[in-house]
Design a protein around this motif. Structure first.
Motif: not given
Length: 142
Positions: A99-115, A117-125
């Motif tokens: 779910v987190f992986g799909a959400l990160m990809v969706a955020f990228v496609f929705m062109q959400v700000d970088l901050v 996305i980086v916070m979500l990726v850091c939490t995921y990792l």
């Protein structure tokens, strides 16, 4: 246990009030990080208050019924219930990974700000690295 629940509820009220008071004192700015911290304090206070109050209510309700309280303690320490809870957490962790992986990809496609996305990726990792660390630790123990 009663005192711990009471202290948790009191601490929750204090955090909630401190967060609300600080939010009221801040100048109105839409993207202020201080406002976000005040909101987190308020939310944390609400959570702690609810947890403490639930414990107090449970203790109050079960006070005249010691046999039910003892049965609940036995069920909480039951190996089968512990195994079921661990299995449910493991399944939720597996689902959360996708779910987190799909959400990160969706955020990228929705062109959400970088901050965000980086916070979500850091939490995921962080969660994935924690899972790997505990797996290695438990494999060494067994």
């Amino acid at each position: 246990m009663k005192h711990r629940n009471l202290m948790t509820a009191v601490l929750g009220i204090m955090l909630m009030l401190a967060g609300l008071w600080a939010m009221k004192q801040l100048p109105v700015q839409e993207n202020s990080w201080l406002r976000a911290i005040c909101g987190m304090l308020t939310a944390l206070g609400c959570g702690w208050f609810g947890h403490g109050l639930a414990g107090l209510v449970q203790n109050r309700i079960l006070q005249p019924y010691p046999e039910i309280r003892q049965q609940m303690a036995i069920e909480a320490a039951d190996e089968r219930n512990i195994a079921v809870a661990a299995r449910a957490k493991a399944r939720a962790y597996d689902v959360m990974t996708f779910v987190f992986g799909a959400l990160m990809v969706a955020f990228v496609f929705m062109q959400v700000d970088l901050v965000p996305i980086v916070m979500l990726v850091c939490t995921y990792l962080f969660v994935e690295i924690t899972g790997i660390w505990y797996r290695i630790r438990y494999e060494r123990e067994m």
